[in-house]
Enzyme design. Structure first.
Site, PDB file in Angstrom:
ATOM      1  N   ASP A  30      17.022 -16.304   1.005  1.00  0.00           N
ATOM      2  CA  ASP A  30      17.313 -16.827  -0.332  1.00  0.00           C
ATOM      3  C   ASP A  30      18.551 -16.138  -0.915  1.00  0.00           C
ATOM      4  O   ASP A  30      18.786 -14.959  -0.648  1.00  0.00           O
ATOM      5  CB  ASP A  30      16.084 -16.582  -1.227  1.00  0.00           C
ATOM      6  CG  ASP A  30      16.087 -17.476  -2.448  1.00  0.00           C
ATOM      7  OD1 ASP A  30      16.977 -18.334  -2.574  1.00  0.00           O
ATOM      8  OD2 ASP A  30      15.196 -17.304  -3.297  1.00  0.00           O
ATOM      9  N   ASN A  78      13.483 -28.980  -0.100  1.00  0.00           N
ATOM     10  CA  ASN A  78      14.953 -28.945  -0.147  1.00  0.00           C
ATOM     11  C   ASN A  78      15.592 -30.334  -0.191  1.00  0.00           C
ATOM     12  O   ASN A  78      16.769 -30.467  -0.533  1.00  0.00           O
ATOM     13  CB  ASN A  78      15.532 -28.158   1.041  1.00  0.00           C
ATOM     14  CG  ASN A  78      15.360 -26.652   0.911  1.00  0.00           C
ATOM     15  OD1 ASN A  78      15.304 -25.928   1.891  1.00  0.00           O
ATOM     16  ND2 ASN A  78      15.278 -26.155  -0.327  1.00  0.00           N
TER      17      ASN A  78
HETATM   18  C1  FPP Z   1      18.488 -20.396  -0.054  1.00  0.00           C
HETATM   19  O1  FPP Z   1      19.628 -20.205  -0.805  1.00  0.00           O
HETATM   20  C2  FPP Z   1      18.773 -20.866   1.267  1.00  0.00           C
HETATM   21  C3  FPP Z   1      18.513 -22.117   1.732  1.00  0.00           C
HETATM   22  C4  FPP Z   1      17.923 -23.187   0.920  1.00  0.00           C
HETATM   23  C5  FPP Z   1      18.802 -22.518   3.080  1.00  0.00           C
HETATM   24  C6  FPP Z   1      18.907 -21.423   4.112  1.00  0.00           C
HETATM   25  C7  FPP Z   1      19.835 -21.922   5.120  1.00  0.00           C
HETATM   26  C8  FPP Z   1      20.738 -21.209   5.801  1.00  0.00           C
HETATM   27  C9  FPP Z   1      20.849 -19.744   5.736  1.00  0.00           C
HETATM   28  C10 FPP Z   1      21.718 -21.909   6.668  1.00  0.00           C
HETATM   29  C11 FPP Z   1      21.144 -22.827   7.722  1.00  0.00           C
HETATM   30  C12 FPP Z   1      20.307 -22.137   8.738  1.00  0.00           C
HETATM   31  C13 FPP Z   1      20.438 -22.231  10.082  1.00  0.00           C
HETATM   32  C14 FPP Z   1      19.377 -21.654  10.957  1.00  0.00           C
HETATM   33  C15 FPP Z   1      21.572 -22.875  10.731  1.00  0.00           C
HETATM   34  P1  FPP Z   1      19.772 -20.959  -2.187  1.00  0.00           P
HETATM   35  O2  FPP Z   1      20.766 -22.041  -2.008  1.00  0.00           O
HETATM   36  O3  FPP Z   1      18.440 -21.400  -2.684  1.00  0.00           O
HETATM   37  O4  FPP Z   1      20.342 -19.799  -3.056  1.00  0.00           O
HETATM   38  P2  FPP Z   1      20.195 -19.605  -4.631  1.00  0.00           P
HETATM   39  O5  FPP Z   1      18.720 -19.424  -4.902  1.00  0.00           O
HETATM   40  O6  FPP Z   1      20.992 -18.372  -4.885  1.00  0.00           O
HETATM   41  O7  FPP Z   1      20.765 -20.829  -5.278  1.00  0.00           O
END
Ligand code: FPP
Length: 242
Positions: A30, A78
């Site tokens: 996250d 998501n």
């Molecule tokens: C949370 O950050 C992260 C995600 C929703 C997706 C996680 C995905 C990756 C790290 C990349 C793809 C993975 C692979 C295995 C290729 P957020 O966007 O919710 O962050 P925030 O809470 O700060 O807005």
């Protein structure tokens, strides 16, 4: 008395006591968006740097001898994100498979997906299935990527399959979970200061240790994983006993 402690937790074996090495670690990755916002960059850049962190941490999991590392890459919730952000995440997933599959194959890493990845676009499904097939015979670290994953749906589906076969018991449900072939979850990490499970591995987390850090996912380094593993090794797990 040698009663049942938890379907998957043999408290006498390795991974159960103080000083134990974790076998299975899961991470809620996250903070990509906040990482980007702090730098006045588009969210997609945060996700891209998040993939760099995935690569480094997956390598570290292998060299640290973890049996399984489970990463929450895309939840069933998501889909509620803007279309361009979903598109960016899908693009990153594809380029990650293209750039890293050879390394996994060469290093005895087995890829596994939990969640309904078949709902993704056909080209992604084909790439994922090719990656699964190419690494299926590997018996080193299992890198589990949760794609279109939701824990409540996983449990409901497992319970339905268990019921179709006979009695519903904790053991019969657990045997039908997507994670049935993995070691019990030892340690669950969440980055970015949020302290919740967000529909991730709810069943599997029943006896897992939790480790929360303020570090945003793109800044998460192998040293942070080591710190969490060291903290795990210092904890005494009692599974409700004394
Ligand atoms: C949370 O950050 C992260 C995600 C929703 C997706 C996680 C995905 C990756 C790290 C990349 C793809 C993975 C692979 C295995 C290729 P957020 O966007 O919710 O962050 P925030 O809470 O700060 O807005």
């Amino acid at each position: 008395m040698a009663g049942r402690v938890s379907p998957s937790h043999d408290t006498s074996g390795p991974g159960s006591g103080k000083g134990a090495q974790a076998r299975h670690v899961a991470i809620i990755m996250d903070g990509n968006g906040r990482w980007a916002k702090k730098r006045h960059l588009p969210r997609a850049v945060g996700h891209k740097r998040g993939v760099d962190a995935v690569r480094e941490v997956a390598r570290a999991a292998r060299t640290m001898g973890l049996e399984a590392l489970t990463l929450y890459a895309f939840s069933t919730e998501n889909w509620r994100r803007p279309e361009d952000e979903i598109g960016a995440l899908m693009g990153l997933l594809k380029s990650f498979i293209v750039s890293d599959l050879d390394e996994f194959a060469a290093n005895n890493v087995r890829l596994k997906i939990i969640g309904d990845y078949k709902a993704f676009a056909p080209d992604i499904v084909a790439m994922v299935e090719n990656a699964l097939a190419r690494t299926a015979g590997n018996d080193g670290t299992t890198l589990v990527v949760a794609l279109n994953y939701g824990s409540q749906a996983e449990i409901a589906n497992a319970a339905a399959r268990a019921a179709a076969k006979g009695a519903i018991t904790p053991e019969s449900i657990e045997a039908e979970l997507d994670t049935a072939d993995l070691p019990p979850l030892d340690l669950l990490i969440r980055t970015s200061g949020e302290v919740r499970l967000s529909n991730f591995l709810l069943w599997q987390a029943a006896y897992a240790e939790m480790w929360f850090t303020e570090v945003l996912w793109p800044d998460f380094k192998p040293a942070h994983l080591q710190e969490a593993l060291d903290a795990f090794a210092r904890r005494e797990r009692r599974y409700g006993g004394r």
